[in-house]
Write a protein that holds these residues in place. Structure first.
Motif, PDB file in Angstrom:
ATOM      1  N   SER A 126       4.344   1.651  -2.111  1.00  0.00           N
ATOM      2  CA  SER A 126       4.111   0.219  -1.919  1.00  0.00           C
ATOM      3  C   SER A 126       2.865  -0.246  -2.673  1.00  0.00           C
ATOM      4  O   SER A 126       2.813  -1.392  -3.133  1.00  0.00           O
ATOM      5  N   LEU A 127       1.875   0.622  -2.815  1.00  0.00           N
ATOM      6  CA  LEU A 127       0.644   0.231  -3.513  1.00  0.00           C
ATOM      7  C   LEU A 127       0.874   0.043  -5.003  1.00  0.00           C
ATOM      8  O   LEU A 127       0.205  -0.761  -5.650  1.00  0.00           O
ATOM      9  N   THR A 128       1.833   0.770  -5.554  1.00  0.00           N
ATOM     10  CA  THR A 128       2.092   0.655  -6.995  1.00  0.00           C
ATOM     11  C   THR A 128       2.820  -0.638  -7.344  1.00  0.00           C
ATOM     12  O   THR A 128       2.850  -1.015  -8.528  1.00  0.00           O
ATOM     13  N   ASP A 129       3.386  -1.322  -6.361  1.00  0.00           N
ATOM     14  CA  ASP A 129       4.123  -2.561  -6.649  1.00  0.00           C
ATOM     15  C   ASP A 129       3.212  -3.639  -7.242  1.00  0.00           C
ATOM     16  O   ASP A 129       3.674  -4.517  -7.959  1.00  0.00           O
ATOM     17  N   ALA A 130       1.924  -3.580  -6.932  1.00  0.00           N
ATOM     18  CA  ALA A 130       0.980  -4.555  -7.484  1.00  0.00           C
ATOM     19  C   ALA A 130       0.590  -4.224  -8.921  1.00  0.00           C
ATOM     20  O   ALA A 130      -0.150  -4.985  -9.550  1.00  0.00           O
ATOM     21  N   GLU A 131       1.060  -3.078  -9.422  1.00  0.00           N
ATOM     22  CA  GLU A 131       0.774  -2.620 -10.784  1.00  0.00           C
ATOM     23  C   GLU A 131      -0.728  -2.595 -11.089  1.00  0.00           C
ATOM     24  O   GLU A 131      -1.193  -3.125 -12.106  1.00  0.00           O
ATOM     25  N   PRO A 132      -1.502  -1.971 -10.217  1.00  0.00           N
ATOM     26  CA  PRO A 132      -2.951  -1.934 -10.455  1.00  0.00           C
ATOM     27  C   PRO A 132      -3.318  -0.912 -11.524  1.00  0.00           C
ATOM     28  O   PRO A 132      -2.574   0.029 -11.807  1.00  0.00           O
ATOM     29  N   ASP A 133      -4.500  -1.098 -12.084  1.00  0.00           N
ATOM     30  CA  ASP A 133      -5.060  -0.095 -12.993  1.00  0.00           C
ATOM     31  C   ASP A 133      -5.725   1.027 -12.211  1.00  0.00           C
ATOM     32  O   ASP A 133      -5.701   2.183 -12.627  1.00  0.00           O
ATOM     33  N   LEU A 134      -6.328   0.673 -11.081  1.00  0.00           N
ATOM     34  CA  LEU A 134      -7.046   1.625 -10.250  1.00  0.00           C
ATOM     35  C   LEU A 134      -6.610   1.476  -8.796  1.00  0.00           C
ATOM     36  O   LEU A 134      -6.378   0.360  -8.324  1.00  0.00           O
ATOM     37  N   ILE A 135      -6.517   2.604  -8.093  1.00  0.00           N
ATOM     38  CA  ILE A 135      -6.194   2.606  -6.665  1.00  0.00           C
ATOM     39  C   ILE A 135      -7.224   3.446  -5.943  1.00  0.00           C
ATOM     40  O   ILE A 135      -7.415   4.626  -6.271  1.00  0.00           O
ATOM     41  N   ALA A 136      -7.895   2.856  -4.965  1.00  0.00           N
ATOM     42  CA  ALA A 136      -8.877   3.568  -4.147  1.00  0.00           C
ATOM     43  C   ALA A 136      -8.304   3.777  -2.751  1.00  0.00           C
ATOM     44  O   ALA A 136      -7.787   2.835  -2.147  1.00  0.00           O
ATOM     45  N   LEU A 137      -8.409   5.005  -2.246  1.00  0.00           N
ATOM     46  CA  LEU A 137      -7.863   5.336  -0.933  1.00  0.00           C
ATOM     47  C   LEU A 137      -8.935   5.999  -0.074  1.00  0.00           C
ATOM     48  O   LEU A 137      -9.752   6.782  -0.568  1.00  0.00           O
ATOM     49  N   GLU A 138      -8.898   5.700   1.226  1.00  0.00           N
ATOM     50  CA  GLU A 138      -9.779   6.341   2.194  1.00  0.00           C
ATOM     51  C   GLU A 138      -8.955   6.918   3.334  1.00  0.00           C
ATOM     52  O   GLU A 138      -7.808   6.579   3.513  1.00  0.00           O
TER      53      GLU A 138
END
Length: 325
Positions: A126-138
């Motif tokens: 689901s996070l990739t649907d926004a097509e981000p360049d960077l993804i930060a997870l905690e």
């Protein structure tokens, strides 16, 4: 029998005499919005507690407006202009649309995925649907980490993980290291911040991912001492960062209005478009998941659809080459 003119004068006088309590409450509300920094933190961190929910004081204004109309109070209606003006100055810009879609260089996503998330694969997709360049997870836990790595790898071949925080990128990452933000009072093993350099087409960007200590609200007020200490440590690290620009993403367990984050907000830009309340996911009351930048501008921030976490993900657009230095 009084004339119509006399009746009108009498009604006008009554309208200005009624609702003085409402007018007083309007003045107090305006004062809390405009001068929230003056509310002391010496007892129960009441100032920080108020600052967690500043935008919601707009609802107080709405309630006072309804009561003033019901009371037909002229003095209350006029006095309500004070909190309306104060709220519009502080929060009104968040209601405005963001810059045009092309007016940014990067898209980033920040998400506390929860250590109790039962569907890490679905969350990652689901996070990739926004097509981000960077993804930060905690709140990455050992059992779920391989799932995130496998699911994100096709689109995000570069990643760095330190303790319970991680960064995934479309662009090469170098210089990954742990950042020490553990307050002295915490004795357990505790790695909750990292720094890496993203080698983007726009040049190298220092990227920080952090998860500050949680706060608790109890009978004694807001318990935020560890969070404040951790924010101070992270602020000093960011201040010493020589590379520009800098992007910070993380669950900071606070809103950007909270003076507890002053070591960061005094050095970095925050979003001026979009409320993006991210916690709790079931009924979001505040944005405690943040994206900040130095020598860059966070032009807009928004929430993404709910995942298996108790936080909502947030996505932000970032324009490089301008902003606080």
């Amino acid at each position: 029998m009084p004339s119509r003119w006399e009746a009108a004068v009498k009604w006008d006088r009554a309208a200005w005499a009624r609702g003085r309590v409402l007018a007083g409450l309007a003045i107090v509300t305006a004062g809390l919005v405009a001068f929230h920094r003056a509310v002391p933190n010496s007892v129960g961190h009441l100032g920080s507690l108020l600052e967690q929910f500043l935008p919601w004081l707009g609802l107080v204004v709405v309630v006072l407006l309804v009561l003033a109309l019901l009371r037909r109070s002229a003095i209350a209606l006029v006095t309500l202009l004070l909190p309306v003006a104060a709220w519009a100055y502080l929060c009104g810009g968040l209601l405005l649309p963001g810059a045009t879609p092309g007016a940014h260089d990067l898209v980033v996503v920040q998400h506390n995925v929860s250590d109790e998330n039962a569907d890490p694969a679905g969350t990652a997709r689901s996070l990739t649907d926004a097509e981000p360049d960077l993804i930060a997870l905690e709140e990455l836990v050992p059992a779920a980490l391989p799932v995130y790595e496998k699911t994100l790898a096709p689109q995000y071949p570069y990643h760095a993980v330190r303790g319970t925080v991680g960064l995934w990128s479309k662009h090469p990452l170098t210089g990954s290291r742990t950042v020490d933000i553990k307050p002295p009072g915490i004795t357990d093993s505790w790695e909750r911040a990292l720094r890496a350099v993203a080698r983007t087409p726009h040049g190298g960007i220092a990227v920080y991912v952090a998860h500050l200590p949680s706060v608790r609200v109890g009978a004694s007020g807001l318990g935020s001492a560890w969070r404040d200490e951790s924010a101070g440590m992270l602020g000093r690290v960011v201040a010493a960062e020589k590379l520009r620009p800098v992007i910070l993403m993380g669950d900071l367990n606070s809103t950007v209005d909270d003076r507890g984050l002053a070591p960061l907000t005094s050095r970095m830009n925050t979003a001026h478009r979009g409320f993006a309340f991210s916690f709790p996911a079931a009924f979001p009351l505040a944005r405690i998941d943040q994206v900040m930048a130095r020598s860059a501008t966070v032009t807009h921030i928004r929430t993404l659809p709910e995942t298996g976490s108790d936080h909502l993900p947030v996505a932000a657009r970032i324009a490089l080459g301008r902003g606080v230095d």
